[in-house]
Motif scaffolding. Sequence first.
Motif, PDB file in Angstrom:
ATOM      1  N   ASN A 118       0.860  -1.175   0.000  1.00 33.60           N
ATOM      2  CA  ASN A 118       0.000   0.000   0.000  1.00 33.60           C
ATOM      3  C   ASN A 118       0.897   1.226   0.000  1.00 33.60           C
ATOM      4  OD1 ASN A 118      -1.985   1.883   0.293  1.00 33.60           O
ATOM      5  ND2 ASN A 118      -2.748   1.118   2.235  1.00 33.60           N
ATOM      6  N   THR A 119       0.735   2.091  -0.994  1.00 30.67           N
ATOM      7  CA  THR A 119       1.609   3.256  -1.088  1.00 30.67           C
ATOM      8  C   THR A 119       0.951   4.507  -0.528  1.00 30.67           C
ATOM      9  OG1 THR A 119       0.850   3.679  -3.334  1.00 30.67           O
ATOM     10  CG2 THR A 119       2.850   2.352  -3.071  1.00 30.67           C
ATOM     11  N   THR A 120      -0.186   4.346   0.143  1.00 27.44           N
ATOM     12  CA  THR A 120      -0.867   5.488   0.751  1.00 27.44           C
ATOM     13  C   THR A 120      -1.014   5.267   2.245  1.00 27.44           C
ATOM     14  OG1 THR A 120      -2.131   5.898  -1.264  1.00 27.44           O
ATOM     15  CG2 THR A 120      -2.975   6.884   0.746  1.00 27.44           C
ATOM     16  N   MET A 121      -0.768   6.328   2.986  1.00 27.90           N
ATOM     17  CA  MET A 121      -0.987   6.337   4.420  1.00 27.90           C
ATOM     18  C   MET A 121      -1.881   7.544   4.702  1.00 27.90           C
ATOM     19  SD  MET A 121       1.893   6.296   7.469  1.00 27.90           S
ATOM     20  CE  MET A 121       2.622   7.849   7.043  1.00 27.90           C
ATOM     21  N   TRP A 122      -2.586   7.528   5.796  1.00 21.04           N
ATOM     22  CA  TRP A 122      -3.492   8.619   6.145  1.00 21.04           C
ATOM     23  C   TRP A 122      -2.980   9.376   7.350  1.00 21.04           C
ATOM     24  CZ3 TRP A 122      -7.271   9.837   2.858  1.00 21.04           C
ATOM     25  CH2 TRP A 122      -7.627   8.879   1.910  1.00 21.04           C
ATOM     26  N   MET A 123      -3.198  10.684   7.330  1.00 22.46           N
ATOM     27  CA  MET A 123      -2.858  11.547   8.451  1.00 22.46           C
ATOM     28  C   MET A 123      -4.142  12.258   8.866  1.00 22.46           C
ATOM     29  SD  MET A 123      -0.147  14.695   8.582  1.00 22.46           S
ATOM     30  CE  MET A 123      -1.187  15.953   7.857  1.00 22.46           C
ATOM     31  N   THR A 124      -4.481  12.154  10.137  1.00 17.11           N
ATOM     32  CA  THR A 124      -5.683  12.804  10.643  1.00 17.11           C
ATOM     33  C   THR A 124      -5.290  13.845  11.678  1.00 17.11           C
ATOM     34  OG1 THR A 124      -6.919  10.750  10.315  1.00 17.11           O
ATOM     35  CG2 THR A 124      -7.941  12.412  11.711  1.00 17.11           C
ATOM     36  N   VAL A 125      -5.802  15.064  11.467  1.00 18.57           N
ATOM     37  CA  VAL A 125      -5.573  16.185  12.383  1.00 18.57           C
ATOM     38  C   VAL A 125      -6.953  16.693  12.754  1.00 18.57           C
ATOM     39  CG1 VAL A 125      -4.470  18.414  12.730  1.00 18.57           C
ATOM     40  CG2 VAL A 125      -3.471  16.778  11.101  1.00 18.57           C
ATOM     41  N   GLY A 126      -7.343  16.496  14.021  1.00 14.43           N
ATOM     42  CA  GLY A 126      -8.703  16.855  14.414  1.00 14.43           C
ATOM     43  C   GLY A 126      -9.699  16.045  13.604  1.00 14.43           C
ATOM     44  N   GLU A 127     -10.559  16.734  12.853  1.00 15.95           N
ATOM     45  CA  GLU A 127     -11.551  16.071  12.009  1.00 15.95           C
ATOM     46  C   GLU A 127     -11.109  15.970  10.556  1.00 15.95           C
ATOM     47  OE1 GLU A 127     -14.388  14.628  13.203  1.00 15.95           O
ATOM     48  OE2 GLU A 127     -13.516  15.132  15.155  1.00 15.95           O
ATOM     49  N   GLN A 128      -9.953  16.543  10.224  1.00 13.65           N
ATOM     50  CA  GLN A 128      -9.499  16.539   8.831  1.00 13.65           C
ATOM     51  C   GLN A 128      -8.557  15.379   8.575  1.00 13.65           C
ATOM     52  OE1 GLN A 128      -8.598  20.989   8.339  1.00 13.65           O
ATOM     53  NE2 GLN A 128      -9.292  20.229   6.347  1.00 13.65           N
ATOM     54  N   ARG A 129      -8.754  14.771   7.410  1.00 13.41           N
ATOM     55  CA  ARG A 129      -7.967  13.603   7.026  1.00 13.41           C
ATOM     56  C   ARG A 129      -7.249  13.902   5.709  1.00 13.41           C
ATOM     57  NH1 ARG A 129     -10.280   7.682   5.773  1.00 13.41           N
ATOM     58  NH2 ARG A 129      -8.403   6.565   6.360  1.00 13.41           N
ATOM     59  N   PHE A 130      -5.968  13.557   5.656  1.00  9.78           N
ATOM     60  CA  PHE A 130      -5.147  13.815   4.483  1.00  9.78           C
ATOM     61  C   PHE A 130      -4.506  12.509   4.019  1.00  9.78           C
ATOM     62  CE2 PHE A 130      -5.215  17.650   7.047  1.00  9.78           C
ATOM     63  CZ  PHE A 130      -5.466  18.656   6.113  1.00  9.78           C
ATOM     64  N   ARG A 154      -2.575  11.774  13.959  1.00  8.13           N
ATOM     65  CA  ARG A 154      -2.684  10.313  13.875  1.00  8.13           C
ATOM     66  C   ARG A 154      -2.303   9.867  12.465  1.00  8.13           C
ATOM     67  NH1 ARG A 154      -4.930   5.898  16.259  1.00  8.13           N
ATOM     68  NH2 ARG A 154      -5.912   4.343  14.920  1.00  8.13           N
ATOM     69  N   PHE A 155      -1.403   8.915  12.389  1.00  2.94           N
ATOM     70  CA  PHE A 155      -1.034   8.302  11.122  1.00  2.94           C
ATOM     71  C   PHE A 155      -1.605   6.881  11.119  1.00  2.94           C
ATOM     72  CE2 PHE A 155       2.151  11.537  11.895  1.00  2.94           C
ATOM     73  CZ  PHE A 155       2.243  12.147  10.665  1.00  2.94           C
ATOM     74  N   SER A 156      -2.267   6.526  10.019  1.00  6.50           N
ATOM     75  CA  SER A 156      -2.888   5.203   9.937  1.00  6.50           C
ATOM     76  C   SER A 156      -2.827   4.677   8.511  1.00  6.50           C
ATOM     77  CB  SER A 156      -4.350   5.272  10.413  1.00  6.50           C
ATOM     78  OG  SER A 156      -5.091   6.139   9.582  1.00  6.50           O
ATOM     79  N   ALA A 157      -3.069   3.369   8.392  1.00  3.12           N
ATOM     80  CA  ALA A 157      -3.049   2.728   7.084  1.00  3.12           C
ATOM     81  C   ALA A 157      -4.397   2.841   6.378  1.00  3.12           C
ATOM     82  CB  ALA A 157      -2.665   1.254   7.220  1.00  3.12           C
ATOM     83  N   ASP A 158      -5.454   3.106   7.140  1.00  6.27           N
ATOM     84  CA  ASP A 158      -6.775   3.255   6.509  1.00  6.27           C
ATOM     85  C   ASP A 158      -7.583   4.337   7.187  1.00  6.27           C
ATOM     86  OD1 ASP A 158      -7.280   2.023   8.921  1.00  6.27           O
ATOM     87  OD2 ASP A 158      -8.106   0.227   8.043  1.00  6.27           O
TER      88      ASP A 158
END
Length: 160
Positions: free
Chosen positions: A45-57, A156-160
Amino acid sequence: MRILDTDDSQAWKGAWLATLMLLALSVSPLATAMDISSPPTGMENTTMWMTVGEQRFAISLEDNPATRELVARVPLNLDMTDLHNNEKYATLEQPLPTQEYSPGTIQTGDLLLYGSDTLVIFYKTFTSSYSYSRLGHIDNSTGLAEALGRKNVRVRFSAD
């Protein structure tokens, strides 16, 4: 000078033929369909997610030892500190492998590793003489500066 005897020349012909067959197979449509033209990269998987408050990148990751090890550690919650009003950083508990380079210009949305244990998210573009290891880049950095703010923040960094 040694002259090849019949057995030696036959061996060379066989090796040459095998090399040509591998080359032909690697550029054939079958190779594309089977994806045998290049070795596996190790990044499923070449994508990871970053969540700051309610926003997800979404973050598009580089394929290197540091990102593979980082992905193995997620989910990861980090309290990130603001620095110079252009970046957030956090020190990791365990270091990551490094492949340092000097980017010259750091872009908004870059996710880089400073040294072997400092994860950095940049929310402004600027020039720098420092060296980093490239981890990835936020796909759409619209709203990133606002989400991260000027104070320390939990990310928060996550895979999904």
